[in-house]
Design a protein around this motif. Sequence first.
Motif, short mmCIF file in Angstrom:
data_model
loop_
_atom_site.label_atom_id
_atom_site.label_comp_id
_atom_site.label_asym_id
_atom_site.label_seq_id
_atom_site.Cartn_x
_atom_site.Cartn_y
_atom_site.Cartn_z
N ASP A 54 -78.32 76.38 -80.09
CA ASP A 54 -78.14 76.69 -81.51
C ASP A 54 -79.50 76.85 -82.19
N ILE A 55 -80.44 75.98 -81.81
CA ILE A 55 -81.80 76.08 -82.36
C ILE A 55 -82.45 77.39 -81.92
N ILE A 56 -82.28 77.72 -80.64
CA ILE A 56 -82.87 78.96 -80.10
C ILE A 56 -82.29 80.17 -80.83
N THR A 57 -80.96 80.19 -81.01
CA THR A 57 -80.31 81.31 -81.69
C THR A 57 -80.82 81.45 -83.12
N THR A 58 -80.98 80.32 -83.80
CA THR A 58 -81.50 80.34 -85.18
C THR A 58 -82.91 80.92 -85.22
N CYS A 59 -83.75 80.48 -84.31
CA CYS A 59 -85.13 80.96 -84.27
C CYS A 59 -85.19 82.44 -83.93
N GLU A 67 -92.34 81.84 -77.12
CA GLU A 67 -93.36 80.81 -76.94
C GLU A 67 -93.33 79.80 -78.09
N LYS A 68 -93.15 80.31 -79.32
CA LYS A 68 -93.08 79.41 -80.47
C LYS A 68 -91.74 78.68 -80.52
N ILE A 72 -91.06 74.62 -80.82
CA ILE A 72 -90.14 73.98 -81.77
C ILE A 72 -89.19 73.03 -81.04
N LEU A 73 -88.69 73.47 -79.88
CA LEU A 73 -87.78 72.62 -79.11
C LEU A 73 -88.45 71.33 -78.66
N GLU A 74 -89.75 71.39 -78.44
CA GLU A 74 -90.47 70.21 -77.94
C GLU A 74 -90.89 69.27 -79.05
N LEU A 75 -90.83 69.74 -80.29
CA LEU A 75 -91.25 68.90 -81.43
C LEU A 75 -90.07 68.08 -81.95
N HIS A 76 -90.37 66.88 -82.38
CA HIS A 76 -89.36 66.05 -83.04
C HIS A 76 -89.94 65.54 -84.36
N ASP A 77 -90.68 66.42 -85.01
CA ASP A 77 -91.34 66.11 -86.28
C ASP A 77 -91.11 67.30 -87.21
#
Length: 284
Positions: A54-59, A67-68, A72-77
């Motif tokens: 869902d995050i990937i589709t949104t991005c 790459e970006k 985003i997937l690796e960040l939890h901030d």
Amino acid sequence: MKEGYYLIGEVSKITGIPKDTLHFYSKTGLLVPDYVDECNQYRYYSRFNLWQLDIITTCRKLSIPLEKVKQILELHDNAKITQLLLDYRSEALRLSRYYQQVARDISWYEQENIRISAGTLSDRVEKKWLEEEKFITGARKKDPDYHANLQKAAKDELRYAETIQRKYGYFLDLEQMKNGIFFKDREYLKIADCSYTHVKPESLYTFPAGEYAVCFVHIRDGAADFGPLLHWIEENGWETDAVYAEELGLQLFDYIDDFYCEVKAHLTRKPDLPEKRQQACFLK
């Protein structure tokens, strides 16, 4: 199999994402299934994987590069994610300006086609006041590399120009014109809204402001009928010290032997002719 895990075909049906795309995400390391069966090597996606998709589709709807998206997937901030999106926003605005210019250039090209069509139907000579202009020039035609010389002189300006809008033209030999020959003594290039900061001074020419006799001419196999223009100049008591021929519009195909030009003859007044002979603006 644990509850809440899904095979790739099921994930494709749930999310609408093609299986080939899911395979690609897995291969590139963007999204790796949470569980792989050691016996059959089947890959299973978890509920967490579905959230990641869902995050990937949104991005991807924002056209964010993969790459970006991975960052985003690796960040939890969320503050860091927000900053990353803001950085991409600057790039998106740059691309927006770029594509707006692309759209303007395509509209300009359409207008060039209309201008070419209109010019080919005109058969009159007009007297016009033209403002001073600058353009890039190459070597004279006696130099065998005269065309390559123009390209070399203009290469950096064309590289940095934000638009494709341009005009190609030629200095004409007046004596050859009298014989109906379209002899290009020299070539020039005008680039729209250009400061020519990337052109050497010796490769720039100033098109002088003044009165010009202007008409459209059909060039075919190196010949053209300049009779109406030369007749108008003589009949109206003028002389010319420079003649320029500018292609009616940019055309993205090879048309060396058959095209139309707007011919502009710079006018100088004959001192010995009556004023009344110099009033006409055009001749059919």
